[in-house]
Design a protein around this motif. Structure first.
Motif, PDB file in Angstrom:
ATOM      1  N   ALA A  18       5.372   6.701   9.745  1.00 31.13           N
ATOM      2  CA  ALA A  18       6.512   7.300  10.439  1.00 31.13           C
ATOM      3  C   ALA A  18       7.672   7.501   9.475  1.00 31.13           C
ATOM      4  N   LEU A  19       7.887   6.499   8.637  1.00 30.35           N
ATOM      5  CA  LEU A  19       8.965   6.635   7.659  1.00 30.35           C
ATOM      6  C   LEU A  19       8.666   7.759   6.666  1.00 30.35           C
ATOM      7  N   ALA A  20       7.383   7.900   6.360  1.00 31.61           N
ATOM      8  CA  ALA A  20       7.000   8.909   5.375  1.00 31.61           C
ATOM      9  C   ALA A  20       7.413  10.312   5.822  1.00 31.61           C
ATOM     10  N   THR A  21       7.485  10.516   7.140  1.00 32.19           N
ATOM     11  CA  THR A  21       7.884  11.850   7.633  1.00 32.19           C
ATOM     12  C   THR A  21       9.332  12.156   7.276  1.00 32.19           C
ATOM     13  N   LEU A  22      10.088  11.141   6.889  1.00 32.48           N
ATOM     14  CA  LEU A  22      11.494  11.363   6.545  1.00 32.48           C
ATOM     15  C   LEU A  22      11.657  11.891   5.121  1.00 32.48           C
ATOM     16  N   ARG A  23      10.606  11.698   4.362  1.00 25.42           N
ATOM     17  CA  ARG A  23      10.732  11.990   2.943  1.00 25.42           C
ATOM     18  C   ARG A  23      11.216  13.420   2.654  1.00 25.42           C
ATOM     19  N   ALA A  24      10.518  14.432   3.206  1.00 32.01           N
ATOM     20  CA  ALA A  24      10.878  15.827   2.921  1.00 32.01           C
ATOM     21  C   ALA A  24      12.281  16.147   3.448  1.00 32.01           C
ATOM     22  N   PRO A  25      12.610  15.791   4.696  1.00 35.28           N
ATOM     23  CA  PRO A  25      13.972  16.090   5.180  1.00 35.28           C
ATOM     24  C   PRO A  25      15.056  15.417   4.341  1.00 35.28           C
ATOM     25  N   ILE A  26      14.794  14.214   3.850  1.00 29.79           N
ATOM     26  CA  ILE A  26      15.807  13.559   3.011  1.00 29.79           C
ATOM     27  C   ILE A  26      15.999  14.326   1.714  1.00 29.79           C
ATOM     28  N   ASP A  27      14.854  14.671   1.095  1.00 29.96           N
ATOM     29  CA  ASP A  27      14.941  15.444  -0.155  1.00 29.96           C
ATOM     30  C   ASP A  27      15.728  16.742   0.067  1.00 29.96           C
ATOM     31  N   ALA A  28      15.410  17.454   1.153  1.00 27.80           N
ATOM     32  CA  ALA A  28      16.084  18.724   1.452  1.00 27.80           C
ATOM     33  C   ALA A  28      17.576  18.492   1.697  1.00 27.80           C
ATOM     34  N   PHE A  29      17.888  17.419   2.391  1.00 25.87           N
ATOM     35  CA  PHE A  29      19.278  17.098   2.697  1.00 25.87           C
ATOM     36  C   PHE A  29      20.071  16.942   1.405  1.00 25.87           C
ATOM     37  N   ASN A  61       8.564   8.545  -3.208  1.00 25.10           N
ATOM     38  CA  ASN A  61       9.644   9.503  -2.979  1.00 25.10           C
ATOM     39  C   ASN A  61      10.617   9.023  -1.913  1.00 25.10           C
ATOM     40  N   LEU A  62      10.060   8.400  -0.877  1.00 30.42           N
ATOM     41  CA  LEU A  62      10.952   7.873   0.158  1.00 30.42           C
ATOM     42  C   LEU A  62      11.852   6.809  -0.443  1.00 30.42           C
ATOM     43  N   LEU A  63      11.266   6.020  -1.297  1.00 30.74           N
ATOM     44  CA  LEU A  63      12.045   4.974  -1.947  1.00 30.74           C
ATOM     45  C   LEU A  63      13.171   5.599  -2.768  1.00 30.74           C
ATOM     46  N   ALA A  64      12.841   6.694  -3.506  1.00 30.16           N
ATOM     47  CA  ALA A  64      13.858   7.366  -4.309  1.00 30.16           C
ATOM     48  C   ALA A  64      14.974   7.898  -3.407  1.00 30.16           C
ATOM     49  N   GLY A  65      14.582   8.536  -2.287  1.00 28.34           N
ATOM     50  CA  GLY A  65      15.566   9.070  -1.342  1.00 28.34           C
ATOM     51  C   GLY A  65      16.409   7.951  -0.754  1.00 28.34           C
ATOM     52  N   TYR A  66      15.747   6.874  -0.406  1.00 26.64           N
ATOM     53  CA  TYR A  66      16.455   5.737   0.173  1.00 26.64           C
ATOM     54  C   TYR A  66      17.493   5.207  -0.811  1.00 26.64           C
ATOM     55  N   SER A  84      16.065  -2.044  -0.434  1.00 23.77           N
ATOM     56  CA  SER A  84      16.989  -2.264  -1.552  1.00 23.77           C
ATOM     57  C   SER A  84      16.465  -3.326  -2.506  1.00 23.77           C
ATOM     58  N   LYS A  85      15.519  -4.156  -2.011  1.00 23.31           N
ATOM     59  CA  LYS A  85      14.976  -5.209  -2.873  1.00 23.31           C
ATOM     60  C   LYS A  85      13.853  -4.687  -3.765  1.00 23.31           C
ATOM     61  N   ILE A  86      13.394  -3.465  -3.444  1.00 26.43           N
ATOM     62  CA  ILE A  86      12.229  -2.968  -4.188  1.00 26.43           C
ATOM     63  C   ILE A  86      12.671  -2.364  -5.517  1.00 26.43           C
ATOM     64  N   ALA A 114       0.842  -1.191   0.000  1.00 19.57           N
ATOM     65  CA  ALA A 114       0.000   0.000   0.000  1.00 19.57           C
ATOM     66  C   ALA A 114       0.885   1.252   0.000  1.00 19.57           C
ATOM     67  N   PHE A 115       1.966   1.181   0.788  1.00 16.32           N
ATOM     68  CA  PHE A 115       2.810   2.359   0.966  1.00 16.32           C
ATOM     69  C   PHE A 115       3.556   2.735  -0.311  1.00 16.32           C
ATOM     70  N   VAL A 116       4.160   1.764  -0.966  1.00 19.57           N
ATOM     71  CA  VAL A 116       4.955   2.129  -2.145  1.00 19.57           C
ATOM     72  C   VAL A 116       4.077   2.643  -3.274  1.00 19.57           C
ATOM     73  N   GLY A 117       2.781   2.406  -3.152  1.00 15.45           N
ATOM     74  CA  GLY A 117       1.852   2.925  -4.162  1.00 15.45           C
ATOM     75  C   GLY A 117       1.548   4.401  -3.959  1.00 15.45           C
ATOM     76  N   THR A 118       1.886   4.951  -2.765  1.00 12.22           N
ATOM     77  CA  THR A 118       1.589   6.370  -2.522  1.00 12.22           C
ATOM     78  C   THR A 118       2.750   7.246  -2.993  1.00 12.22           C
ATOM     79  N   GLU A 119       2.511   8.548  -3.101  1.00 13.88           N
ATOM     80  CA  GLU A 119       3.564   9.470  -3.534  1.00 13.88           C
ATOM     81  C   GLU A 119       4.681   9.513  -2.500  1.00 13.88           C
ATOM     82  N   ASP A 120       4.281   9.560  -1.214  1.00 13.81           N
ATOM     83  CA  ASP A 120       5.278   9.546  -0.137  1.00 13.81           C
ATOM     84  C   ASP A 120       6.159   8.322  -0.249  1.00 13.81           C
ATOM     85  N   GLY A 121       5.527   7.203  -0.483  1.00 20.49           N
ATOM     86  CA  GLY A 121       6.255   5.943  -0.569  1.00 20.49           C
ATOM     87  C   GLY A 121       7.248   5.978  -1.710  1.00 20.49           C
TER      88      GLY A 121
END
Lengths: 670, 288
Positions: A620-631, A558-563, A666-668, A549-556
């Motif tokens: 909770a992980l989704a909250t990391l998305r914006a700070p990672i992008d900014a970083f 983007n977090l994946l891209a940041g990761y 990393s497997k995704i 469900a998560f990787v289907g969302t925009e947050d998911g």
């Protein structure tokens, strides 16, 4: 454009082979014609017990003339090259064409009469025909090279337009004549062309189109049941089979002695279906009625009275045999039958069925006692397990092996076992395959699980594991059964308590296959499995589903891209292991923000994982998305100052670890 | 409508019919066997290139099918009518339907069907393709084109017809109980001839037969079969294989052969039968 008709008439073709034979005929015919460049506008195929036929529409009278050009040497090439080319092509220098300084051999292939192509194709198709089982026959079979066909081949009709395509194979010459219904029509029928084939046969009591015969059986059987105030128990398999056994199907309804209804309905239905190919009916209350519908192959002179009477007698004999077994079995207490199980070898390396029963009884009891199957009474589970295999030595199961379990349930109830025990005996083989009902009654679940666990662990124990396509003891199916029982009943327990590491891995593989087939992305399954150590299947799947469900969302996404970016940098830097320490320098704002975000997200994710609230963990992980992008936008990881560089890499390592607390991203893929 | 044929009348009609088709009419083989196919006129004669057409009645012993005379359809001793035609003639199905007509089956009111049934005899190392022939839903004949016998390809293929005589007669005479069949046209019933026999033989098969003696018989027959084979005598060897097979059937009825052992015994009988077939081929100079 002309139509072509081919009929291959033989002695009775098994019903179950007819559909595949039509497909094969169309496929082989298409392939043979394609070799000559012919493509029919349409192909229809027909099968009855006595004939396999094909009509190809819209064929030309002749194939197209083709010009073939073979490139030769350059005109400037040495003489030997030219000589070699002339030898190869069988042409003379004068016959070659020369273009742009290169020789070409040009052959004009004239068109061929389509009839000639067909005359070659027919024997080729017959000889290549892939019947599942074929045979030799007659005087010709003295030679091992004699033709093989499903049953003796009797005649060939091959008409291109109105002209016979002459072929002869195994002493059978093609012609325009065929035979009609075996009993309704004497003597040969002459077919004019593809156009009158079905019609002429129909006049001679042959419905050549299987779809038409099926529709007729379906409609007539339904109507007969309705006329008798009953409802037909629909059975498409029986429709097809009866259509494959008849050229002129005539459904007839008969009655059997209502006294037989004492026998369990499943037994009656099975006897009628498997042995006699009869349909059965239900009454207004949905109970099995004392009626059967058989499908005759003739329009009997007496309206079918004798046929119905004959069939009734056969069914009565079968049912009285079944009743004999049922009544005989009922006289023997199951405990007594159980004692005979030590005579049945379960597997030569694994002892007798009695040995298996002993193990399963203990395991079922344990599963109940430990609360692994909540609500299961240990005594009931053990009792049911001890009786579960007793029906294997009953007369009824000896006659109808597919009734195992079901009969045991009947016999258990008849000797006064509790409803829970009887149901567990009845259902302990379930689920048998995908789509089969999964038991939910606690005692049934305990015995079913114990039975399957035992088989898997025992066979693994003596190194008889499934490999490749081989799974002679259906252990994969058993594992899928265990998985279904656990998931459907939400059973929460570490599998390690019952199985060893190797079997656990086997279950994991089965679960992956099952989830993949259920449409879950395999990379997401891998991402969760890669975490390792998880042997609670319910929790494992909850995690997979939350991740999906998560990787289907925009947050998911983007977090994946940041990761991925973080992981790539870490990989490139060969930075496998960094212990994060607070920066000894003044961090840049985006850097500080990421640290703050991690400090908030990490405990939140950990708490959610512990509470098995994987949606919350993902949030909770989704909250990391914006700070990672900014970083990544604002901070240079590869700073000239080694201290900064190390600290930032360590920060990325911390991001990676935080994400891994939920799944191995990393497997995704993507 | 004319009087339906009696049991013996039906046999005589079949004899007449198949005799007219050029068959040798043989008498039953004087040994206990489970099926007409075991008769050497079928098993051994199905081997090799020579033409062979024969018909005969063979009593069959199926000890486990005994029901003490209490079941209307099941018997531990019954008759099969067996026809073997080698090579299989091109009109075998029509010839067969002609034989049904000859015993009074009216095909304008009865539903005759050829339903897939691949025949296999693990004890004879034999298989064939064909049908069970249904008459109004009842299997009345096994119709088989032998492909292999004793492990050898049949060259040429023989056609085999095995009629279940009691069933067919029950059907023709329209009776529900085998013991009510008219054996002849003078009031003697099948029950008069065989009911007591079924009772006593069922008791013996299931309860009395000395199992130690049967095990012993099995071993001795197997040993004698080997002895015959070593002396180049395929026919006596084959008879011993039949004996071993029947002893095994009796042991099964006595319930003293476990599921695991069963396969081993069947395998042993098959080896004996195959050995006899191989010796028969060799003695006649037919290459395998």
């Amino acid at each position: 454009m002309t139509d072509f008709l081919l009929e291959l008439r033989s002695e009775e073709i098994p019903a179950r082979m007819q559909d595949k034979a039509r497909e094969d005929l169309a496929r082989l015919f298409t392939a043979e014609l394609a070799k000559a460049g012919l493509v029919p506008a349409a192909i229809e195929t027909f099968a009855t017990p006595r004939r396999l036929a094909l009509i190809a529409r819209g064929l030309p009278q002749a194939t197209q003339a083709v010009t073939e050009e073979v490139k030769g040497p350059k005109s400037s090439a040495p003489a030997q090259a030219l000589e070699g080319f002339l030898r190869k092509t069988g042409l003379t220098r004068e016959q070659l064409a020369e273009r742009d300084g290169v020789f070409f051999a040009v052959t004009e292939k004239p068109g061929r009469a389509t009839a000639d192509v067909l005359a070659e194709a027919i024997p080729a198709i017959i000889r290549a025909f892939p019947w599942p089982k074929s045979m030799r026959w007659g005087a010709a079979s003295a030679s091992p090279e004699s033709l093989r066909w499903v049953r003796p081949l009797q005649g060939i009709v091959a008409l291109f337009g109105e002209e016979i395509v002459p072929v002869e194979i195994a002493g059978v010459a093609s012609g325009a004549t065929t035979l009609g219904h075996r009993f309704h029509h004497r003597g040969p029928i002459t077919i004019g062309s593809a156009a009158d084939y079905a019609e002429k046969l129909h006049a001679c009591h042959v419905i050549v189109d299987q779809a038409e015969r099926r529709a007729l059986i379906r409609a007539r059987a339904t109507a007969l049941a309705a006329e008798a105030g009953l409802t037909l128990v629909e059975d498409e398999g029986l429709v097809t089979e009866n259509a494959g056994l008849t050229e002129w199907p005539v459904p007839l309804l008969g009655r059997f002695d209502a006294a037989f209804l004492d026998v369990p309905p499943e037994v009656i239905q099975l006897t009628a279906r498997v042995n006699q190919k009869y349909f059965v009916c239900r009454d207004g209350e949905g109970r099995l009625a004392n009626a059967f519908i058989c499908t005759a192959n003739i329009e009997a002179a007496d309206g079918g009275a004798k046929i119905v009477e004959g069939n009734r007698k056969v069914l009565a004999a079968r049912l009285s045999d079944a009743r004999f077994f049922y009544e005989t079995d009922l006289k023997v207490p199951l405990e007594e039958q159980v004692r005979k199980l030590d005579r049945i070898v379960f597997h030569e390396k694994l002892g007798t069925v009695a040995d298996k029963v002993e193990r399963v009884a203990k395991l079922a009891r344990w599963l109940a006692k430990e609360g692994i199957v909540p609500g299961a009474d240990p005594d009931q589970a053990e009792r049911a397990a001890r009786l579960a295999k007793a029906d294997l030595v009953t007369g009824m199961v000896g006659e109808f092996p597919e009734l195992q379990g079901l009969m045991g349930g009947y016999y258990a109830a008849a000797q006064g076992e509790s409803a829970a025990v009887s149901a567990a005996v009845r259902d302990h083989y379930k689920p048998v395959g995908q789509g089969d009902e999964v038991p939910s009654a606690p005692a049934s679940v305990a015995v079913s699980l114990a039975d399957k666990f035992d088989s898997i662990m025992q066979f693994f124990g003596v190194d008889l594991k499934p490999s490749g396509s081989k799974d002679p003891f259906a252990l994969r199916r058993s594992a899928l059964g265990v998985i279904a029982l656990i998931l459907e009943n939400n059973l929460r327990f570490p599998l390690r308590r019952t199985v060893d590491a190797e079997v656990l891995e086997f279950f994991a593989d089965r679960l992956k296959v099952q989830q993949r087939e259920a449409g879950v992305r395999h990379d997401l399954i891998d991402a969760v499995f890669a975490l390792g150590g998880e042997d609670d299947l319910v929790r494992l799947l909850a995690r997979v589903h939350a991740l999906q469900a998560f990787v289907g969302t925009e947050d998911g996404a983007n977090l994946l891209a940041g990761y991925k970016r973080a992981a790539n940098i870490l990989k490139k830097e060969g930075a496998a292991d960094f212990t994060f320490v607070a920066p000894s320098y003044a961090p840049e704002p985006a850097e500080a923000a990421l640290i703050t975000a991690l400090e908030r997200a990490e405990p939140e994710a950990a708490r959610a994982v512990a509470a098995e609230d994987f949606e919350a963990a993902m949030a909770a992980l989704a909250t990391l998305r914006a700070p990672i992008d900014a970083f990544f936008d604002q901070v240079t990881v590869n700073d000239a100052d080694p201290a900064r560089r190390t600290a930032r890499l360590a920060l990325l390592g911390r991001v990676r670890a935080a994400v891994h607390s939920v799944a191995d991203f990393s497997k995704i893929e993507g | 409508m004319t009087q339906p044929l009696s049991f013996q009348g039906m046999i005589l009609a079949l004899h007449d019919y198949w005799s007219a088709q050029g068959c040798v009419i043989l008498q039953p083989y004087d040994m206990e066997m489970g099926a007409g196919t075991f008769h050497p006129a079928t098993t051994l004669r199905a081997l090799g290139p020579e033409a062979w057409n024969a018909a005969y009645v063979q009593p069959c012993r199926r000890p486990t099918d005994g029901r003490y005379g209490e079941n209307p359809n099941r018997l531990q001793h019954y008759y099969q009518y067996q026809v073997i035609l080698k090579p299989s003639p091109p009109d075998l199905q029509d010839l067969y339907l002609g034989s049904l007509k000859a015993i009074g089956v009216d095909m304008t009111v009865h539903d005759i069907r050829f339903v897939e049934d691949d025949w296999e005899s693990p004890t004879l190392g034999a298989w064939g393709l064909g049908w069970e022939v249904w008459c109004d839903g009842m299997e009345v004949t096994q119709f088989t084109y032998f492909q292999q016998m004793g492990g050898f390809d049949c060259r040429p293929v023989a056609g085999e017809l095995t009629y279940g005589l009691e069933r067919l007669a029950m059907y023709i005479q329209n009776v529900d109980n085998v013991y009510d069949l008219a054996f002849n046209d003078r009031g003697v019933t099948y029950g008069d001839v065989f009911l007591e026999n079924e009772r006593q033989m069922s008791t013996w098969n299931f309860e009395v037969a000395d199992t130690d003696a049967l095990f012993d018989l099995f071993r001795k027959a197997a040993a004698e079969c080997e002895n015959c084979l070593s002396r180049g005598l395929p026919i006596p060897a084959y008879e011993q294989a039949i004996k071993a097979s029947h002893s095994f059937n009796l042991l099964q009825a006595r319930g003293v052969i476990s599921v695991a052992e069963r396969q081993a015994y069947i395998g042993r009988v098959r080896d004996l039968a195959k050995g006899a077939c191989a010796a028969y081929m060799e003695k006649n100079g037919w290459a395998a």
